[in-house]
Design an enzyme around this catalytic site. Structure first.
Site, PDB file in Angstrom:
ATOM      1  N   SER A  81       0.838  -1.197   0.000  1.00  0.00           N
ATOM      2  CA  SER A  81       0.000   0.000   0.000  1.00  0.00           C
ATOM      3  C   SER A  81       0.868   1.239   0.000  1.00  0.00           C
ATOM      4  CB  SER A  81      -0.917   0.016   1.230  1.00  0.00           C
ATOM      5  OG  SER A  81      -1.545   1.278   1.356  1.00  0.00           O
ATOM      6  N   THR A  82       0.461   2.242  -0.788  1.00  0.00           N
ATOM      7  CA  THR A  82       1.130   3.546  -0.753  1.00  0.00           C
ATOM      8  C   THR A  82       0.612   4.373   0.416  1.00  0.00           C
ATOM      9  OG1 THR A  82       1.391   3.573  -3.161  1.00  0.00           O
ATOM     10  CG2 THR A  82       1.573   5.690  -2.019  1.00  0.00           C
ATOM     11  N   THR A  84      -1.465   3.676   3.107  1.00  0.00           N
ATOM     12  CA  THR A  84      -1.408   3.168   4.477  1.00  0.00           C
ATOM     13  C   THR A  84       0.010   3.227   5.025  1.00  0.00           C
ATOM     14  OG1 THR A  84      -3.275   1.695   4.033  1.00  0.00           O
ATOM     15  CG2 THR A  84      -1.951   1.221   5.980  1.00  0.00           C
ATOM     16  N   ARG A 132      -1.914  -4.903   8.123  1.00  0.00           N
ATOM     17  CA  ARG A 132      -2.644  -4.886   6.852  1.00  0.00           C
ATOM     18  C   ARG A 132      -2.572  -6.315   6.300  1.00  0.00           C
ATOM     19  NH1 ARG A 132      -4.172  -1.080   2.828  1.00  0.00           N
ATOM     20  NH2 ARG A 132      -3.879  -1.858   0.714  1.00  0.00           N
ATOM     21  N   HIS A 159     -12.137  -1.966   6.507  1.00  0.00           N
ATOM     22  CA  HIS A 159     -11.038  -1.010   6.306  1.00  0.00           C
ATOM     23  C   HIS A 159     -11.371   0.266   7.099  1.00  0.00           C
ATOM     24  CE1 HIS A 159      -7.579   0.803   4.745  1.00  0.00           C
ATOM     25  NE2 HIS A 159      -7.823   0.825   3.449  1.00  0.00           N
ATOM     26  N   GLN A 162      -9.659   3.832   6.530  1.00  0.00           N
ATOM     27  CA  GLN A 162     -10.069   4.533   5.311  1.00  0.00           C
ATOM     28  C   GLN A 162     -11.338   5.339   5.557  1.00  0.00           C
ATOM     29  OE1 GLN A 162      -8.605   4.785   2.100  1.00  0.00           O
ATOM     30  NE2 GLN A 162     -10.160   6.382   2.029  1.00  0.00           N
ATOM     31  N   ASP A 254     -14.789   2.146  -5.548  1.00  0.00           N
ATOM     32  CA  ASP A 254     -13.503   1.564  -5.179  1.00  0.00           C
ATOM     33  C   ASP A 254     -13.102   0.599  -6.285  1.00  0.00           C
ATOM     34  OD1 ASP A 254     -11.254   0.789  -3.753  1.00  0.00           O
ATOM     35  OD2 ASP A 254     -12.331  -0.439  -2.302  1.00  0.00           O
ATOM     36  N   MET A 259      -6.702  -6.913  -4.451  1.00  0.00           N
ATOM     37  CA  MET A 259      -5.554  -7.816  -4.406  1.00  0.00           C
ATOM     38  C   MET A 259      -5.998  -9.203  -3.948  1.00  0.00           C
ATOM     39  SD  MET A 259      -2.320  -5.600  -2.953  1.00  0.00           S
ATOM     40  CE  MET A 259      -3.204  -4.297  -2.109  1.00  0.00           C
ATOM     41  N   CYS A 294     -10.897   5.583  -2.651  1.00  0.00           N
ATOM     42  CA  CYS A 294      -9.792   5.367  -1.718  1.00  0.00           C
ATOM     43  C   CYS A 294      -8.450   5.135  -2.410  1.00  0.00           C
ATOM     44  CB  CYS A 294     -10.107   4.229  -0.747  1.00  0.00           C
ATOM     45  SG  CYS A 294     -10.217   2.609  -1.521  1.00  0.00           S
ATOM     46  N   LEU A 295      -8.481   4.910  -3.741  1.00  0.00           N
ATOM     47  CA  LEU A 295      -7.263   4.755  -4.549  1.00  0.00           C
ATOM     48  C   LEU A 295      -6.545   3.435  -4.222  1.00  0.00           C
ATOM     49  CD1 LEU A 295      -5.839   8.401  -4.366  1.00  0.00           C
ATOM     50  CD2 LEU A 295      -7.440   7.439  -6.046  1.00  0.00           C
ATOM     51  N   ARG A 321      -5.782  10.468   5.230  1.00  0.00           N
ATOM     52  CA  ARG A 321      -5.378   9.179   5.786  1.00  0.00           C
ATOM     53  C   ARG A 321      -4.317   9.389   6.867  1.00  0.00           C
ATOM     54  NH1 ARG A 321      -5.835   4.410   3.028  1.00  0.00           N
ATOM     55  NH2 ARG A 321      -4.826   3.632   4.910  1.00  0.00           N
TER      56      ARG A 321
END
Length: 345
Positions: A81-82, A84, A132, A159, A162, A254, A259, A294-295, A321
């Site tokens: 994750s970027t 988080t 995570r 989540h 988020q 979303d 994943m 949320c990207l 975030r």
């Protein structure tokens, strides 16, 4: 002399054994956050208030607040994750703490070492864990065995961090949350589950459109219906995106392929046809409608006209975030009292 030493060592060992069970009992005030289902309306509002307060004092007033000085967080990431990772590392460090990042190459939960042993080891080495993970049951096992707080950085079921960022973003945009209508158009996934456990507690109506076969989990629908009735909000479930968007303040989507679902991509893209959010979708919403995601985002989920428009709040949402994870960590680990006036909810 040796028999006496053996006797003493045996007694010490027995004392340590009896102490072990006490040590791994959660201490008073040790609050985990696996799901916002476990938090009351007032508790969620306070988390948002603390987050907004820290953002104001640190970002706008340029104050230095080492509230977590001397504390450390273990960050367990089974999934990359970027947002988080960056929000937790930069936020914890900004508050004077030390973040420790652990990938699956550093810590292989349940393989090289059991979750039980990992939880107990980390309890003696740091102050809090953010994990995570793929399976929510992993978090539950960590929380059961740890004597420090466990924070859900994402699981297959929820989540929560988020959703805190999303509601802080909406509070900043609209000035109040009560009475807003949020429309979810997409997959019945973990982010939606967290919306469903939170929206009614903040006085927010929720309209949900998912393709048939991609609905939220039935147990979560049941709980959300109870919360909606309890707090006097509306909960609508449909398979029609336009119906869900009707009269809404906020359109949310979303990823359609999370994943671990890569093998399902072809089928999912086919099943989600007609669910892309466009300006036509927005024409069904209220004049002041905005957009959240949320990207990371894919073109099939929302087109560029919406994503890069003035209605899109995705980048303030991403920044928040950091402020909300800071607010959550501070609330869990300290007795901090916000210095800014109470937010209007």
């Amino acid at each position: 002399m040796f028999p006496r030493l053996l006797s003493v060592n045996t007694n010490v060992f027995k004392c340590l054994q009896s102490f072990q069970n006490f040590y791994f009992i959660k201490q008073p005030g040790c609050r985990s956050c696996l799901t916002l289902k476990d938090f009351s309306s007032d508790e969620i509002k306070r988390l948002l208030w603390v987050s907004g307060d820290l953002k104001h004092r640190i970002k706008h007033e340029k104050q230095y607040l080492p509230l977590l000085q001397g504390k450390s967080v273990a960050m367990i990431f089974e999934k990359r994750s970027t947002r988080t990772r960056m929000s937790t590392e930069t936020g914890f460090a900004l508050l004077g703490g030390h973040p420790c990042f652990l990938t699956s190459q550093d810590i292989h939960l349940g393989v090289n070492e059991s979750c039980t042993d990992t939880a107990r080891v980390l309890s003696g080495l740091c102050d809090i864990v953010l994990a995570r993970v793929y399976s929510h049951s992993t978090l539950e096992e960590l929380e059961k065995e740890a004597s420090i707080p466990i924070i859900n950085g994402l699981s297959d079921l929820y989540h929560p961090i988020q959703i805190l960022a999303d509601f802080l973003t909406l509070q900043e945009r609209y000035g109040s949350l009560t009475g807003l209508t949020v429309s979810w158009i997409g997959d019945g996934n973990n982010v939606l589950h967290s919306f469903m456990m939170t929206a009614a507690k903040l006085g927010v109506h929720l309209r949900i459109a998912t393709p048939k076969g991609y609905e939220p989990e039935q147990s979560i629908i049941h709980e959300a219906q109870k919360l909606s009735k309890q707090h006097g909000t509306q909960l609508v479930l449909t398979s029609d995106p336009m119906e869900a968007a009707h009269g809404s303040n906020v359109l949310v989507t979303d990823t359609w392929v999370s994943m671990g679902q890569e093998d399902e991509k072809k089928k999912r893209l086919k099943d989600f046809r007609g669910y892309q959010i466009t300006m036509q979708t927005g024409s069904m919403a209220k004049p002041d409608w905005t957009f959240l995601h949320c990207l990371p985002r894919k073109m099939e989920e929302v087109d560029d006209h919406v994503f890069y428009s003035s209605r899109s709040l995705v980048f303030p949402e991403a920044e928040n975030r950091k402020w909300t994870i800071m607010g959550l960590m501070v609330s869990v680990l300290t007795d901090y009292a916000p210095q800014t006036p109470l937010m209007k909810f």
